[in-house]
Design an enzyme around this catalytic site. Structure first.
Site, PDB file in Angstrom:
ATOM      1  N   CYS A 131       0.722  -1.116   0.106  1.00  0.00           N
ATOM      2  CA  CYS A 131       0.235   0.021   0.018  1.00  0.00           C
ATOM      3  C   CYS A 131       0.865   1.243   0.025  1.00  0.00           C
ATOM      4  O   CYS A 131       1.920   1.180   0.605  1.00  0.00           O
ATOM      5  CB  CYS A 131      -0.771   0.124   1.319  1.00  0.00           C
ATOM      6  SG  CYS A 131      -2.232  -1.308   1.483  1.00  0.00           S
ATOM      7  N   ARG A 145       3.926  -0.333  -4.748  1.00  0.00           N
ATOM      8  CA  ARG A 145       3.749  -0.785  -3.491  1.00  0.00           C
ATOM      9  C   ARG A 145       2.422  -1.583  -3.402  1.00  0.00           C
ATOM     10  O   ARG A 145       1.925  -2.239  -2.365  1.00  0.00           O
ATOM     11  CB  ARG A 145       3.655   0.375  -2.381  1.00  0.00           C
ATOM     12  CG  ARG A 145       4.868   1.280  -2.463  1.00  0.00           C
ATOM     13  CD  ARG A 145       4.710   2.418  -1.537  1.00  0.00           C
ATOM     14  NE  ARG A 145       4.485   1.660  -0.089  1.00  0.00           N
ATOM     15  CZ  ARG A 145       5.555   1.457   0.834  1.00  0.00           C
ATOM     16  NH1 ARG A 145       6.701   1.783   0.410  1.00  0.00           N
ATOM     17  NH2 ARG A 145       5.498   1.173   1.893  1.00  0.00           N
ATOM     18  N   TRP A 150      -2.636  -3.085  -1.853  1.00  0.00           N
ATOM     19  CA  TRP A 150      -2.389  -4.139  -1.778  1.00  0.00           C
ATOM     20  C   TRP A 150      -2.991  -4.777  -0.728  1.00  0.00           C
ATOM     21  O   TRP A 150      -2.771  -4.634   0.542  1.00  0.00           O
ATOM     22  CB  TRP A 150      -0.621  -4.177  -1.421  1.00  0.00           C
ATOM     23  CG  TRP A 150      -0.026  -5.617  -1.659  1.00  0.00           C
ATOM     24  CD1 TRP A 150       0.114  -6.190  -3.052  1.00  0.00           C
ATOM     25  CD2 TRP A 150      -0.239  -6.918  -1.020  1.00  0.00           C
ATOM     26  NE1 TRP A 150       0.635  -7.544  -2.833  1.00  0.00           N
ATOM     27  CE2 TRP A 150       0.443  -7.838  -1.662  1.00  0.00           C
ATOM     28  CE3 TRP A 150      -0.552  -6.716   0.474  1.00  0.00           C
ATOM     29  CZ2 TRP A 150       0.688  -9.215  -1.144  1.00  0.00           C
ATOM     30  CZ3 TRP A 150       0.066  -7.939   1.257  1.00  0.00           C
ATOM     31  CH2 TRP A 150       0.493  -9.106   0.424  1.00  0.00           C
ATOM     32  N   ASN A 183      -1.720   2.630   5.611  1.00  0.00           N
ATOM     33  CA  ASN A 183      -0.683   1.583   5.253  1.00  0.00           C
ATOM     34  C   ASN A 183      -0.318   0.788   6.433  1.00  0.00           C
ATOM     35  O   ASN A 183       0.283   1.173   7.417  1.00  0.00           O
ATOM     36  CB  ASN A 183       0.540   1.896   4.360  1.00  0.00           C
ATOM     37  CG  ASN A 183       1.702   0.997   4.166  1.00  0.00           C
ATOM     38  OD1 ASN A 183       1.555  -0.249   4.087  1.00  0.00           O
ATOM     39  ND2 ASN A 183       2.843   1.264   4.333  1.00  0.00           N
ATOM     40  N   GLY A 184      -0.387  -0.855   6.484  1.00  0.00           N
ATOM     41  CA  GLY A 184      -0.233  -1.423   7.682  1.00  0.00           C
ATOM     42  C   GLY A 184      -1.190  -2.494   7.862  1.00  0.00           C
ATOM     43  O   GLY A 184      -2.056  -2.880   7.128  1.00  0.00           O
ATOM     44  N   GLU A 214      18.929 -16.413  -6.702  1.00  0.00           N
ATOM     45  CA  GLU A 214      18.198 -15.259  -7.059  1.00  0.00           C
ATOM     46  C   GLU A 214      17.660 -15.298  -8.764  1.00  0.00           C
ATOM     47  O   GLU A 214      16.674 -14.646  -9.080  1.00  0.00           O
ATOM     48  CB  GLU A 214      19.615 -14.176  -7.124  1.00  0.00           C
ATOM     49  CG  GLU A 214      19.071 -12.936  -7.701  1.00  0.00           C
ATOM     50  CD  GLU A 214      17.828 -12.143  -6.985  1.00  0.00           C
ATOM     51  OE1 GLU A 214      17.611 -12.637  -5.790  1.00  0.00           O
ATOM     52  OE2 GLU A 214      17.662 -11.196  -7.224  1.00  0.00           O
ATOM     53  N   LYS A 241      14.141 -14.420  -9.744  1.00  0.00           N
ATOM     54  CA  LYS A 241      13.792 -13.283 -10.696  1.00  0.00           C
ATOM     55  C   LYS A 241      12.668 -13.874 -11.535  1.00  0.00           C
ATOM     56  O   LYS A 241      11.747 -13.240 -12.200  1.00  0.00           O
ATOM     57  CB  LYS A 241      14.928 -12.847 -11.469  1.00  0.00           C
ATOM     58  CG  LYS A 241      15.760 -11.921 -10.762  1.00  0.00           C
ATOM     59  CD  LYS A 241      15.559 -10.478 -10.635  1.00  0.00           C
ATOM     60  CE  LYS A 241      14.631 -10.247  -9.393  1.00  0.00           C
ATOM     61  NZ  LYS A 241      15.323 -10.149  -8.190  1.00  0.00           N
ATOM     62  N   GLU A 247       9.050 -14.591 -10.442  1.00  0.00           N
ATOM     63  CA  GLU A 247       8.293 -13.535  -9.815  1.00  0.00           C
ATOM     64  C   GLU A 247       7.653 -12.672 -11.035  1.00  0.00           C
ATOM     65  O   GLU A 247       6.751 -12.192 -10.824  1.00  0.00           O
ATOM     66  CB  GLU A 247       8.841 -12.719  -8.979  1.00  0.00           C
ATOM     67  CG  GLU A 247      10.209 -11.740  -9.302  1.00  0.00           C
ATOM     68  CD  GLU A 247      10.714 -11.131  -8.132  1.00  0.00           C
ATOM     69  OE1 GLU A 247      10.074 -10.799  -7.265  1.00  0.00           O
ATOM     70  OE2 GLU A 247      11.982 -10.695  -8.379  1.00  0.00           O
ATOM     71  N   HIS A 285      18.562 -36.139  -4.880  1.00  0.00           N
ATOM     72  CA  HIS A 285      17.751 -36.357  -3.775  1.00  0.00           C
ATOM     73  C   HIS A 285      16.349 -36.471  -3.785  1.00  0.00           C
ATOM     74  O   HIS A 285      15.568 -36.196  -2.749  1.00  0.00           O
ATOM     75  CB  HIS A 285      18.332 -35.798  -2.547  1.00  0.00           C
ATOM     76  CG  HIS A 285      19.929 -36.221  -2.516  1.00  0.00           C
ATOM     77  ND1 HIS A 285      20.040 -37.540  -1.743  1.00  0.00           N
ATOM     78  CD2 HIS A 285      20.874 -35.505  -2.718  1.00  0.00           C
ATOM     79  CE1 HIS A 285      21.688 -37.383  -1.826  1.00  0.00           C
ATOM     80  NE2 HIS A 285      21.975 -36.382  -2.589  1.00  0.00           N
ATOM     81  N   LYS A 291       6.403  -4.023  -3.658  1.00  0.00           N
ATOM     82  CA  LYS A 291       7.772  -3.885  -3.668  1.00  0.00           C
ATOM     83  C   LYS A 291       8.462  -3.720  -1.907  1.00  0.00           C
ATOM     84  O   LYS A 291       9.472  -4.417  -1.685  1.00  0.00           O
ATOM     85  CB  LYS A 291       8.008  -2.374  -4.042  1.00  0.00           C
ATOM     86  CG  LYS A 291       9.421  -1.872  -3.810  1.00  0.00           C
ATOM     87  CD  LYS A 291      10.288  -2.478  -5.295  1.00  0.00           C
ATOM     88  CE  LYS A 291      11.681  -2.229  -4.912  1.00  0.00           C
ATOM     89  NZ  LYS A 291      12.705  -3.057  -5.527  1.00  0.00           N
TER      90      LYS A 291
HETATM   91  C1  F6R Z   1      12.513  -9.832  -5.221  1.00  0.00           C
HETATM   92  C2  F6R Z   1      12.499  -8.721  -4.304  1.00  0.00           C
HETATM   93  C3  F6R Z   1      12.141  -9.277  -2.896  1.00  0.00           C
HETATM   94  C4  F6R Z   1      12.908  -8.223  -1.898  1.00  0.00           C
HETATM   95  C5  F6R Z   1      12.433  -8.604  -0.445  1.00  0.00           C
HETATM   96  C6  F6R Z   1      13.365  -7.847   0.700  1.00  0.00           C
HETATM   97  O1  F6R Z   1      13.065  -9.273  -6.480  1.00  0.00           O
HETATM   98  O2  F6R Z   1      12.770  -7.462  -4.617  1.00  0.00           O
HETATM   99  O3  F6R Z   1      12.372 -10.496  -2.862  1.00  0.00           O
HETATM  100  O4  F6R Z   1      14.489  -8.531  -2.199  1.00  0.00           O
HETATM  101  O5  F6R Z   1      10.851  -8.271  -0.309  1.00  0.00           O
HETATM  102  O6  F6R Z   1      12.865  -6.430   0.599  1.00  0.00           O
HETATM  103  P1  F6R Z   1      13.992  -5.536   1.177  1.00  0.00           P
HETATM  104  O7  F6R Z   1      15.123  -5.504   0.605  1.00  0.00           O
HETATM  105  O8  F6R Z   1      13.382  -3.998   0.805  1.00  0.00           O
HETATM  106  O9  F6R Z   1      13.833  -5.887   2.476  1.00  0.00           O
END
Ligand code: F6R
Length: 612
Positions: free
Chosen positions: A2, A27, A76, A102-103, A485, A489, A492, A508, A607
């Site tokens: 949010c 967000r 969100w 937000n929260g 990673e 990527k 997601e 395994h 995000k």
């Molecule tokens: C994936 C991504 C998330 C963040 C995670 C932590 O592309 O961006 O997995 O890495 O939500 O977020 P921060 O770094 O803001 O604590």
């Protein structure tokens, strides 16, 4: 999760609110709304389900709403499905109190029951409506000021919130309250702003205040006043934000993600230069002295998502160079595990936003136990940056795309710098190795740039993978960290199921999932493990897999095994993640693009994850 905005001044509020929300859409993006006080003093609320563009259309880009004071929200969903009714702003029945939030309010049920007993009715399924009506209840019960009413509500509410509230009886004013959710307040000439994140207001002002936990801010025309829970005024200094406004624009790129991929050489170089003085690493700005470094008995790295993957890579690098035992852990596990922490240990929390709820809670857990803490954080003034004993700021600039790229790359740099300096101070490497490692670090920006230049080949290969059902990423050692990673990527933003596996672990169980044509991506940057991973790739091929190899120039024998190969420049083994991750970022981007998906705002994600 949010995004909230607020504006009070002389300009048309709705236009500024929508502009700010467009910078916060990362967000949350399932519904949006604004509340504006029109020129007759009446508060008008407009909401829409779906992307912000629906609200923009409904309000003619904000032009349909007159008035110079308002609040806005992009959602969100947590409590209640995405719908117009559940969209914010929420309000008391007589519209005398209107708010965005937000929260998460944890004791919402208990508060709702209380309010129902007092005769309140509810039109939405949100916890926010409960907060608004609780404020309304105290406002009407005690007939005090908005600050009194909000204070009473804050004492009763458990959970996290960044709240922006307008009271009908206080024209031209917005009240802000915060606990554990991000919010900044900006001040300009005769006007004030409020936002969940800096990019939303960067176009208008760089002078911001950070509102503390359990504090209230009163925004008037060009002035903010702060209060504590007792209602006493609190003095605060404004901070000047260094990020420039263009950094939060797409600058001709189709997506923020592609822009941010291209920004990596600069972000990496800026972060590195921030700790380099005369060819040596200087951690004095981070606040770590040689004495501190010598005393560290062990390191605990705590983070979520991609930041956790940085931690996995850092574990290999720090242990190998500095010979300090490292344990890396997901923040969501660490916080409830009741971890046994060595009192001379160092807890490193890695976070781009500095607001991730689990990472923040883990930091607090460590502090409560009296362990020294270090935050590796991108957002200046964020909660983790403020609460950690020491901070290493990454200089990635604002990262807008939900999938992290440049922040991840700068977090790696921060970890390398720590590893090298810890190794030197503790006598684990000599001067020659020390200078050699730093010199190699300095070559990374150019090498990253070269990989990005070669992106068309990856685009061609990625476009052929759009129909893939599953993708497996395998690697050993540091290459395993890269696969974690790469796989995240991919899944997601392309919605293709993918998994990262330590190559030796595949047999395994997971190998039973390999079918004819399943794409398996082997990462092989570690020379001593090269042949082992090749063997694991061959095992997959024998079961029908289609193989991609990702290795360094020189390892051409991989062409005998893999169907498609991507090469990255050679670097010191410890830094190979920084290079090998780039083709995997590009690949995820291009697969998502080929599938016609929303690269920057993948479904169900936000995000900054400020709820558990
Ligand atoms: C994936 C991504 C998330 C963040 C995670 C932590 O592309 O961006 O997995 O890495 O939500 O977020 P921060 O770094 O803001 O604590």
């Amino acid at each position: 999760m949010c995004g909230i905005v607020g504006y009070t001044g002389e300009r048309q509020a709705a236009v500024i609110l929508l502009e700010g929300l467009s910078k916060l859409e990362y967000r949350g993006y399932d519904s949006a709304g604004v509340a504006v006080r029109d020129n007759d003093g009446k508060i008008e609320v407009v909401k829409a389900k779906g992307r912000l563009s629906v609200l923009e259309e409904k309000t003619n880009g904000g032009q349909a709403l007159s008035g110079t004071c308002g609040i806005g929200h992009t959602r969100w969903a947590t409590h209640g499905e995405p719908s117009e009714g559940n969209a914010h702003p929420h309000h008391s029945d007589d519209l005398s109190v209107v708010a965005v939030h937000n929260g998460i309010i944890e004791n919402y049920q208990e508060l709702k029951d209380k309010l129902i007993r007092k005769g309140y009715q509810f039109y939405s399924e949100t916890d926010t409506e409960i907060a608004v009506k609780l404020i309304d209840y105290y406002y009407k019960k005690y007939l005090g000021t908005p600050v009194d009413a909000i204070n009473h509500a804050m004492v009763r509410i458990r959970g996290s919130y960044a709240l922006a509230v307008m009271f009908e009886e206080y024209p031209g004013e917005i009240y802000a309250a915060r606990k554990d959710s991000p919010m900044i307040l900006g001040v300009g000439e005769g006007e004030c702003y409020l936002a969940s994140d800096v990019p939303a207001i960067l176009k208008y002002t760089r002078n911001v205040y950070y509102i503390g936990n359990m504090e209230i801010g009163r925004l008037g025309k060009g002035q903010v006043t702060f209060y504590n829970l007792d209602g006493d005024q609190v003095e605060k200094e404004a901070t000047e934000i260094q990020w420039d406004a263009e950094a939060a624009e797409k600058a001709g790129y189709e997506h923020f993600m592609m822009k941010e991929i291209h920004e990596q050489p600069k972000a990496v170089s800026d972060t590195l230069r921030s700790v380099l003085r005369d060819g040596r690493i200087d951690l004095s700005d981070v606040g770590l002295t040689e004495e501190d470094i010598k005393e560290i008995s062990r390191i605990y790295i705590v983070a979520c998502g991609s930041a956790y993957h940085v931690g996995v890579a850092a574990q290999y690098v720090i242990e190998d160079l500095a010979k300090i035992p490292v344990r890396v852990e997901l923040a969501s596990e660490f916080r409830y595990r009741r971890p046994l922490l060595d009192p001379s240990g160092l807890v490193i929390v890695i976070s781009q936003s500095g607001e991730t709820a689990d990472s923040l809670a883990a930091l607090r857990e460590a502090k409560e136990k009296g362990i020294k803490t270090l935050g590796i954080v991108n957002v200046v003034g964020s909660s983790i940056a403020r609460e950690a004993d020491n901070v290493f700021y990454t200089l990635a600039g604002p990262e807008i795309a939900v999938a992290t790229t440049k922040a991840y790359s700068t977090q790696l740099i921060a970890c390398y710098a720590l590893a090298i300096q810890f190794a030197k101070v503790r006598g684990e490497i000599d001067d020659e190795d020390y200078t050699g490692l730093i010199t190699e670090l300095e070559t990374l920006p150019d090498k990253i740039g070269k990989i990005i230049e070669d992106k068309e080949r990856i685009q061609w290969f990625a476009s052929k993978q759009a129909a893939a059902k599953d993708i497996f990423f395998i690697g050993r050692g540091i290459d395993y960290a890269i696969t974690l990673e790469g796989s995240l990527k991919m899944k997601e933003i392309s919605y293709i199921h993918s998994e990262a596996y330590a190559a030796g672990e595949l047999k395994h169980g997971t190998i039973s999932l390999i079918e004819d044509g399943t794409l398996v991506i082997g990462v092989l940057t570690q020379q001593d493990l090269y042949e082992k991973t090749v063997s694991n790739m061959v095992e997959c091929k024998s079961r029908g897999a289609y193989l991609m190899g990702l290795t360094t120039y020189g390892n051409y024998s991989i062409e005998d095994t893999a169907d498609f190969v991507v090469y990255v420049p050679k670097t010191d083994v410890h830094f190979s993640v920084s290079l090998a991750v780039i083709p995997l970022q590009l690949m995820a981007y291009y697969v998502s693009l080929a599938k016609g998906l929303d690269v920057d705002k993948p479904r169900n994600l936000a995000k900054s994850v400020t709820v558990e």
